[in-house]
Design an enzyme around this catalytic site. Structure first.
Site, mmCIF file in Angstrom:
data_model
loop_
_atom_site.group_PDB
_atom_site.id
_atom_site.type_symbol
_atom_site.label_atom_id
_atom_site.label_comp_id
_atom_site.label_asym_id
_atom_site.label_seq_id
_atom_site.Cartn_x
_atom_site.Cartn_y
_atom_site.Cartn_z
ATOM 1 N N SER A 199 -4.171 33.694 21.131
ATOM 2 C CA SER A 199 -2.880 33.299 21.699
ATOM 3 C C SER A 199 -2.883 31.622 21.118
ATOM 4 O O SER A 199 -3.809 31.239 20.224
ATOM 5 C CB SER A 199 -2.956 32.747 23.054
ATOM 6 O OG SER A 199 -3.931 31.830 23.339
ATOM 7 N N LYS A 200 -1.672 30.946 20.916
ATOM 8 C CA LYS A 200 -1.517 29.609 20.337
ATOM 9 C C LYS A 200 -2.463 28.488 20.892
ATOM 10 O O LYS A 200 -2.835 27.732 20.432
ATOM 11 C CB LYS A 200 -0.062 29.263 20.307
ATOM 12 C CG LYS A 200 0.894 30.045 19.503
ATOM 13 C CD LYS A 200 2.000 29.344 18.920
ATOM 14 C CE LYS A 200 2.790 29.865 17.880
ATOM 15 N NZ LYS A 200 3.706 30.695 18.534
#
Ligand code: GLU
Length: 482
Positions: A246-247
């Site tokens: 995920s970011k």
């Protein structure tokens, strides 16, 4: 028919390792089959797309060696290769679908749509557009409107995926999605089909996250009467624990340029990405020529691929060891420059001495900077000084300097001969003098072999540093007296 594949990055951020791997697999597939690899810039999100990101994507791909046959700056017979320049291409197809009764205008407002969704949710139904305008044949004069495609209302849509096998979607789950927004811009799922068709794309190889889009896209192919390309969806890259990247996570560096700045070689990153979800027997080390010769989509793993930083570092070290010194020097230079260290003609010798022990290009700077700094700028680790540059070591160093100074031929062998003779005369073991020399030269008690360090530093610099080392011992003697 010749293989034609593409990568279609959106220039809304830096080049991601996931996109790099997708590019690589497309590139390998094209090279394997003597086909073409196309770069298409998907800048349909006008607000978030930036020219600097487009440039960054191209720079990163060039750095990785993933050259493209057609693209925005390269040109080609199917251009333009930037979606923002293709509006005129898409609209006639949308109008055509409306005329044929396969798509329709819908003027339902977002407020009404939101209310509908809320009511559906309250009833425990899946929120979706209820097709209220599907058969009304609304004309262009209705004011604000979108265009929706008439999706099948029953049956199954099967995506015959080359990696996953057949994947079945229930038509009932898919609503009449929007192909043109109210501002007149066509949506991704529509333009991607038009572009892939007009660019004669034979295989759509892309990330798993697009699998849900594929049934929608397949319907457009059918409605237009176009042949389907083959689809291959690549399993996602996962973190160490098997979770989706995920970011927000900040453990794994997800941008190609971050690895580059950390001193990872392009060859190593490409090698690593090649093996991330694809295998050929037990083989780990691949040049792109080697992997392109044996690459097949069938050999792509069906499950997600976990990121393994240790393996990337290992491969990087392997690739560093393979580089000829002059090439290594070219790669390392910018890292020294960035660290403010000016290298000189000693660089090849320094790199030779560090090559076996460096995992990244940054390592060379960390381990090699002491060679190039001014002799009186060497910073001595206080613990090492305390342990090895003792009062009694001063005279030894002075005596050794006197022996080394006349030496004209400054090589590992000649230096060692002098040191051996010196130790024999004084009836000392090498251990007595080795660390004092090293600490004087480098400031630290760890480093490459003693003689190679002396050679790589060069005679004048080595003597100057030994003199400083002796002076440190003498300073201690003075302090003791005071
Ligand atoms: N612009 C899409 C992406 O960056 C490309 C999707 C596709 O390959 O069709 O994920």
């Amino acid at each position: 028919m010749s293989v034609r594949v593409r990568i279609a990055p959106s220039p809304t951020g830096f080049f991601h390792i996931g996109t790099a791997r997708t590019s690589l697999f497309n590139w390998l597939f094209a090279r394997r089959h003597g086909g073409q690899f196309i770069l298409r810039i998907e800048d349909t999100d006008r607000q978030r797309s930036k020219p600097e990101f487009e440039q960054q994507i191209m720079d990163a791909m060039t750095w990785l060696g993933l050259d493209w046959d057609e693209g925005p700056s390269t040109g080609g017979p199917h251009g333009p290769y930037r979606q923002s320049e293709r509006d005129a291409t898409y609209n006639p197809f949308i109008e055509q679908l409306i005329e044929r009764g396969l798509a329709y205008r819908c003027d339902m407002t977002t407020t009404a749509l939101d209310a509908l969704r809320e009511a559906q949710k309250a009833r425990g139904e899946t929120p979706r557009y209820d097709r209220r305008n599907r058969d009304k044949n609304l004309g262009p004069d209705i004011g604000d409107h979108v265009v929706r495609v008439k999706m099948p209302t029953e049956g199954a849509i099967v995506v015959d995926d080359l990696v996953k096998g057949p994947v079945t979607f229930d038509a009932e789950q898919l609503d009449d999605w929007i192909i043109r927004r109210s501002d007149g811009s066509p949506t991704y799922n529509f333009v991607v089909v038009v572009d892939d068709h007009l660019m004669n794309i034979t295989h759509v190889i892309r990330g798993d996250d697009h699998l849900n889009n594929t049934p929608k896209q397949q319907v457009i192919y059918q409605l237009m009467g176009w042949d389907l390309p083959k689809f291959a969806h690549l399993p996602l890259i996962l973190d160490y624990k098997g979770r989706k990247l995920s970011k927000r996570q900040n453990v794994i560096k997800t941008l190609v340029h971050e690895h580059r700045e950390d001193g990872i070689l392009a060859e190593a990153l490409v090698n690593y990405l090649t093996r991330l979800g694809w295998a050929h027997g037990e083989m780990e080390e691949f040049s792109t020529d080697e992997s392109a010769a044996v690459f097949t989509l069938e050999a792509i793993n069906k499950t997600g691929a976990r990121w393994d930083m240790d393996k990337l570092m290992w491969l990087n070290q392997r690739w560093i060891q393979r580089l000829p010194i002059d090439e290594l020097a070219k790669r390392v230079q910018p890292f020294f420059e960035k660290a403010g260290v000016t290298v000189d003609e000693r660089l090849p010798a320094v790199l030779t001495s560090l090559q076996e022990r460096s995992q990244t290009l940054v390592d060379f700077v960390e381990k090699g900077r002491f060679y190039f700094i001014d002799d009186d700028a060497v910073e001595h680790d206080p613990a090492a000084v305390k342990k090895f540059l003792k009062v009694s070591t001063g005279p030894l160093l002075r005596a050794l300097i006197a022996e080394l100074e006349p030496l004209e031929d400054w090589t590992e062998d000649t230096i060692q001969a002098v040191v051996d003779r010196f130790l024999a005369e004084k009836e000392l073991k090498l251990g007595k003098i080795a660390q004092p020399i090293r600490v004087s030269l480098t400031g630290s008690k760890i480093g490459p072999g003693l003689y190679e360090t002396l050679v790589a530093i060069g005679k004048d610099h080595a003597i100057a540093r030994l003199v400083r080392g002796a002076a440190l011992c003498e300073a201690r003697a003075q302090r003791n007296q005071a």
